[in-house]
Scaffold this motif. Structure first.
Motif, mmCIF file in Angstrom:
data_model
loop_
_atom_site.group_PDB
_atom_site.id
_atom_site.type_symbol
_atom_site.label_atom_id
_atom_site.label_comp_id
_atom_site.label_asym_id
_atom_site.label_seq_id
_atom_site.Cartn_x
_atom_site.Cartn_y
_atom_site.Cartn_z
ATOM 1 N N LEU A 30 57.479 43.743 48.960
ATOM 2 C CA LEU A 30 57.609 45.042 48.299
ATOM 3 C C LEU A 30 57.420 44.915 46.786
ATOM 4 N N ILE A 31 58.013 43.901 46.184
ATOM 5 C CA ILE A 31 57.857 43.670 44.740
ATOM 6 C C ILE A 31 56.391 43.386 44.405
ATOM 7 N N VAL A 32 55.744 42.567 45.194
ATOM 8 C CA VAL A 32 54.326 42.262 44.953
ATOM 9 C C VAL A 32 53.485 43.526 45.066
ATOM 10 N N ILE A 33 53.763 44.364 46.038
ATOM 11 C CA ILE A 33 53.019 45.618 46.203
ATOM 12 C C ILE A 33 53.245 46.531 45.002
ATOM 13 N N LEU A 34 54.497 46.643 44.552
ATOM 14 C CA LEU A 34 54.787 47.496 43.404
ATOM 15 C C LEU A 34 54.133 46.980 42.129
ATOM 16 N N ILE A 35 54.087 45.676 41.960
ATOM 17 C CA ILE A 35 53.446 45.095 40.781
ATOM 18 C C ILE A 35 51.934 45.261 40.863
ATOM 19 N N ALA A 36 51.380 45.138 42.040
ATOM 20 C CA ALA A 36 49.928 45.217 42.207
ATOM 21 C C ALA A 36 49.409 46.641 41.999
ATOM 22 N N LYS A 37 50.169 47.647 42.325
ATOM 23 C CA LYS A 37 49.696 49.028 42.196
ATOM 24 C C LYS A 37 49.325 49.390 40.768
ATOM 25 N N PRO A 38 50.186 49.143 39.768
ATOM 26 C CA PRO A 38 49.786 49.482 38.401
ATOM 27 C C PRO A 38 48.527 48.734 37.952
ATOM 28 N N LYS A 39 48.356 47.488 38.416
ATOM 29 C CA LYS A 39 47.153 46.757 38.047
ATOM 30 C C LYS A 39 45.915 47.467 38.576
ATOM 31 N N ASN A 40 45.993 47.957 39.802
ATOM 32 C CA ASN A 40 44.856 48.690 40.350
ATOM 33 C C ASN A 40 44.603 49.955 39.543
ATOM 34 N N LYS A 41 45.692 50.622 39.122
ATOM 35 C CA LYS A 41 45.550 51.826 38.317
ATOM 36 C C LYS A 41 44.874 51.488 36.993
#
Length: 191
Positions: A30-41
């Motif tokens: 979950l933490i990895v997913i949350l961190i990865a989302k802003p990078k994609n943005k």
């Protein structure tokens, strides 16, 4: 019977450890997913940022940036843009922000201004020190600012004790954000 209890207790501990391990893995995912989302943005914004902006979009961004600045920084920004235009050889842009009466008195033609700018302002090694910024606005003139500057060449020889660098004063009338006119104290060869 005591072996059975120990075995049941061991199985409980193993079950608790397995459940704890699964919860920890889920939390990490979950933490990895949350961190990865802003990078994609950010990547999407960078892709959009790489697309050329229209002149209107650039102007709007510049105006928004200038609106967020305090008065003093805005005035310094306007003067900086003036000198940047001169440095880049965009004399017409620098000339266009000058007050009409000022132009008529000192630089009736663009060529007159260009000659002056090349002589006094056109150096790659120019340094501008902002000594003071004062607001003198009123209902008639709007927001009028006087900016005292010292303009030097960074490779200028050291001054003697009794020598001073003459200040150049700019007067800026800000009609609206990024909508202004300016004038400055003009140097003459007689001085």
């Amino acid at each position: 019977m005591s072996n059975i209890k120990k075995k049941n207790n061991n199985q409980k501990y193993i079950a608790i450890m397995v459940i704890s391990f699964i919860i920890m893995i889920a939390a990490v995912v979950l933490i990895v997913i949350l961190i990865a989302k802003p990078k994609n943005k950010d990547k999407n914004e960078n892709i959009q940022a790489n697309q050329p902006l229209t002149e209107e979009e650039i102007e709007a961004q510049e105006k928004d940036e200038i609106k967020s600045m305090p008065e003093s920084k805005r005035m310094k920004r306007y003067i900086g843009m003036f000198f940047e235009d001169i440095e880049e050889g965009k004399y017409n842009n620098a000339y266009s922000v000058l007050n009409e009466d000022f132009k008529n008195n000192y630089f009736p033609r663009l060529e007159d201004f260009e000659e002056y700018a090349k002589k006094y302002f056109n150096s790659d090694t120019i340094a501008i020190t902002y000594d003071n910024v004062e607001r003198l606005g009123n209902n008639k003139t709007g927001n009028m600012y006087v900016i005292w500057t010292t303009i030097t060449d960074i490779f200028m020889p050291k001054l003697e004790d009794d020598e001073k660098i003459e200040q150049t004063n700019f007067v800026i009338i800000e009609k609206n954000y990024n909508d202004y006119e300016m004038s400055f104290s003009v140097k003459t060869d007689e001085e």
